[in-house]
Design a protein around this motif. Structure first.
Motif, PDB file in Angstrom:
ATOM      1  N   UNK A  19       0.805  -1.213   0.000  1.00 49.41           N
ATOM      2  CA  UNK A  19       0.000   0.000   0.000  1.00 49.41           C
ATOM      3  C   UNK A  19       0.839   1.264   0.000  1.00 49.41           C
ATOM      4  N   UNK A  20       0.589   2.120  -0.974  1.00 49.96           N
ATOM      5  CA  UNK A  20       1.277   3.402  -1.061  1.00 49.96           C
ATOM      6  C   UNK A  20       0.409   4.541  -0.545  1.00 49.96           C
ATOM      7  N   UNK A  21      -0.899   4.371  -0.568  1.00 47.61           N
ATOM      8  CA  UNK A  21      -1.802   5.376  -0.018  1.00 47.61           C
ATOM      9  C   UNK A  21      -1.852   5.158   1.477  1.00 47.61           C
ATOM     10  N   UNK A  22      -1.412   6.170   2.215  1.00 44.25           N
ATOM     11  CA  UNK A  22      -1.247   6.026   3.655  1.00 44.25           C
ATOM     12  C   UNK A  22      -1.724   7.290   4.365  1.00 44.25           C
ATOM     13  N   UNK A  23      -2.221   7.188   5.564  1.00 42.43           N
ATOM     14  CA  UNK A  23      -2.354   5.965   6.351  1.00 42.43           C
ATOM     15  C   UNK A  23      -3.393   5.027   5.732  1.00 42.43           C
ATOM     16  N   UNK A  24      -3.285   3.772   6.076  1.00 40.39           N
ATOM     17  CA  UNK A  24      -4.115   2.742   5.464  1.00 40.39           C
ATOM     18  C   UNK A  24      -5.576   2.832   5.861  1.00 40.39           C
ATOM     19  N   UNK A  25      -5.891   3.624   6.869  1.00 45.36           N
ATOM     20  CA  UNK A  25      -7.295   3.785   7.286  1.00 45.36           C
ATOM     21  C   UNK A  25      -7.888   5.124   6.845  1.00 45.36           C
ATOM     22  N   UNK A  26      -7.185   5.830   5.949  1.00 47.52           N
ATOM     23  CA  UNK A  26      -7.669   7.117   5.439  1.00 47.52           C
ATOM     24  C   UNK A  26      -8.516   6.891   4.187  1.00 47.52           C
ATOM     25  N   UNK A  27      -9.785   7.329   4.198  1.00 46.88           N
ATOM     26  CA  UNK A  27     -10.632   7.182   3.005  1.00 46.88           C
ATOM     27  C   UNK A  27     -10.117   8.048   1.848  1.00 46.88           C
ATOM     28  N   UNK A  28     -10.115   7.463   0.664  1.00 48.09           N
ATOM     29  CA  UNK A  28      -9.662   8.179  -0.530  1.00 48.09           C
ATOM     30  C   UNK A  28     -10.709   8.043  -1.638  1.00 48.09           C
ATOM     31  N   UNK A  65      -7.336  -0.215   3.712  1.00 41.27           N
ATOM     32  CA  UNK A  65      -7.707  -1.369   4.541  1.00 41.27           C
ATOM     33  C   UNK A  65      -9.033  -1.984   4.099  1.00 41.27           C
ATOM     34  N   UNK A  66      -9.984  -1.159   3.653  1.00 40.01           N
ATOM     35  CA  UNK A  66     -11.261  -1.684   3.155  1.00 40.01           C
ATOM     36  C   UNK A  66     -11.065  -2.458   1.854  1.00 40.01           C
ATOM     37  N   UNK A  67     -10.123  -2.008   1.031  1.00 37.66           N
ATOM     38  CA  UNK A  67      -9.821  -2.746  -0.201  1.00 37.66           C
ATOM     39  C   UNK A  67      -9.332  -4.142   0.163  1.00 37.66           C
ATOM     40  N   UNK A  68      -8.412  -4.228   1.122  1.00 33.57           N
ATOM     41  CA  UNK A  68      -7.894  -5.530   1.548  1.00 33.57           C
ATOM     42  C   UNK A  68      -9.011  -6.395   2.132  1.00 33.57           C
ATOM     43  N   UNK A  77     -10.058 -15.726   1.946  1.00 33.29           N
ATOM     44  CA  UNK A  77      -8.790 -15.921   2.648  1.00 33.29           C
ATOM     45  C   UNK A  77      -8.377 -14.605   3.297  1.00 33.29           C
ATOM     46  N   UNK A  78      -7.555 -14.659   4.332  1.00 32.48           N
ATOM     47  CA  UNK A  78      -7.104 -13.401   4.945  1.00 32.48           C
ATOM     48  C   UNK A  78      -6.273 -12.581   3.957  1.00 32.48           C
ATOM     49  N   UNK A  79      -6.552 -11.289   3.900  1.00 31.94           N
ATOM     50  CA  UNK A  79      -5.779 -10.364   3.069  1.00 31.94           C
ATOM     51  C   UNK A  79      -5.611  -9.084   3.876  1.00 31.94           C
ATOM     52  N   UNK A  80      -4.400  -8.542   3.842  1.00 25.10           N
ATOM     53  CA  UNK A  80      -4.155  -7.282   4.532  1.00 25.10           C
ATOM     54  C   UNK A  80      -3.350  -6.354   3.633  1.00 25.10           C
ATOM     55  N   UNK A  81      -3.466  -5.077   3.911  1.00 27.10           N
ATOM     56  CA  UNK A  81      -2.691  -4.067   3.219  1.00 27.10           C
ATOM     57  C   UNK A  81      -1.432  -3.822   4.044  1.00 27.10           C
ATOM     58  N   UNK A  82      -0.290  -3.669   3.389  1.00 27.03           N
ATOM     59  CA  UNK A  82       0.974  -3.430   4.065  1.00 27.03           C
ATOM     60  C   UNK A  82       1.555  -2.115   3.543  1.00 27.03           C
ATOM     61  N   UNK A  83       1.710  -1.119   4.438  1.00 21.47           N
ATOM     62  CA  UNK A  83       2.236   0.186   4.041  1.00 21.47           C
ATOM     63  C   UNK A  83       3.685   0.053   3.575  1.00 21.47           C
ATOM     64  N   UNK A  84       3.953   0.553   2.385  1.00 27.68           N
ATOM     65  CA  UNK A  84       5.309   0.538   1.839  1.00 27.68           C
ATOM     66  C   UNK A  84       6.006   1.808   2.329  1.00 27.68           C
ATOM     67  N   UNK A  85       7.148   1.690   3.002  1.00 26.87           N
ATOM     68  CA  UNK A  85       7.837   2.876   3.518  1.00 26.87           C
ATOM     69  C   UNK A  85       8.181   3.873   2.409  1.00 26.87           C
ATOM     70  N   UNK A  86       7.920   5.128   2.671  1.00 28.56           N
ATOM     71  CA  UNK A  86       8.103   6.203   1.690  1.00 28.56           C
ATOM     72  C   UNK A  86       9.518   6.221   1.116  1.00 28.56           C
ATOM     73  N   UNK A  87      10.519   5.994   1.958  1.00 31.63           N
ATOM     74  CA  UNK A  87      11.911   6.079   1.508  1.00 31.63           C
ATOM     75  C   UNK A  87      12.281   4.969   0.515  1.00 31.63           C
ATOM     76  N   UNK A  88      11.450   3.960   0.364  1.00 33.78           N
ATOM     77  CA  UNK A  88      11.745   2.862  -0.572  1.00 33.78           C
ATOM     78  C   UNK A  88      11.078   3.045  -1.931  1.00 33.78           C
ATOM     79  N   UNK A  89      10.209   4.039  -2.053  1.00 34.31           N
ATOM     80  CA  UNK A  89       9.426   4.168  -3.283  1.00 34.31           C
ATOM     81  C   UNK A  89      10.286   4.365  -4.528  1.00 34.31           C
ATOM     82  N   UNK A  90      11.185   5.345  -4.502  1.00 29.78           N
ATOM     83  CA  UNK A  90      11.949   5.639  -5.712  1.00 29.78           C
ATOM     84  C   UNK A  90      12.758   4.438  -6.184  1.00 29.78           C
TER      85      UNK A  90
END
Length: 164
Positions: A19-28, A65-68, A77-90
């Motif tokens: 997940x790149x959209x963060x925080x994971x509980x923020x509606x978009x 999180x709702x998408x997951x 099956x269990x599915x979760x969203x995992x926040x990808x750290x900003x510094x790793x994006x590029x």
């Protein structure tokens, strides 16, 4: 929609969606392509002069999180969203073949920091009709019909949430 294809694979195979959209509980705001097409056809058939801006989003804003959770329900099956750290994006985007990841990173920052928003907020946007669950079910079914080849796997993290 291509990004969501990878999300289907990640949800199905690993039970974890990057997940790149963060925080994971923020509606978009998101919108189904079927709603985009329908509204575009309505606008083109209407009568109007000058400049016209149509701010369109789905029936309601959803969180990563709702998408997951919706994937989990549909895949059974269990599915979760995992926040990808900003510094790793590029480096991550570059490893996926993106020559200039800056525009994508700025867009994600804009959603995450709240400076990308409809002019008058959610209250003024036109609402689509197609729900998230409907879109994800269609994508899962489409992915089930897609021919798979050896080595066909998740090539890396994708946003997936900012368009479908």
């Amino acid at each position: 929609m291509e990004n969501f294809r990878w999300d289907v694979a990640a949800a199905r195979e690993n039970g974890v969606i990057p997940g790149f959209l963060q925080p994971l509980d923020k509606p978009v705001p998101m919108v189904a392509t079927a709603d985009v097409g329908r509204v575009a056809a309505e606008v083109l058939q209407g009568i109007w002069n000058g400049r016209r801006v149509v701010e369109l989003e789905g029936p309601r804003r959803v969180t990563p999180d709702e998408v997951a959770a919706t994937f989990a329900e549909l895949l059974g099956r269990p599915v979760r969203m995992d926040a990808v750290p900003r510094e790793t994006w590029e480096p991550l985007f570059r490893s996926q073949g993106m020559k200039n990841p800056t525009p994508r990173i700025r867009m994600l920052d804009g959603f995450n920091e709240g400076w990308i928003e409809f002019e008058n907020g959610e209250a003024s946007s036109r609402k689509g009709e197609v729900a998230l669950k409907t879109v994800l079910q269609m994508l899962i079914e489409r992915e089930d019909k897609r021919p798979h080849v050896e080595g066909d796997c998740l090539a890396g993290a994708v946003t997936g949430l900012n368009r479908f």
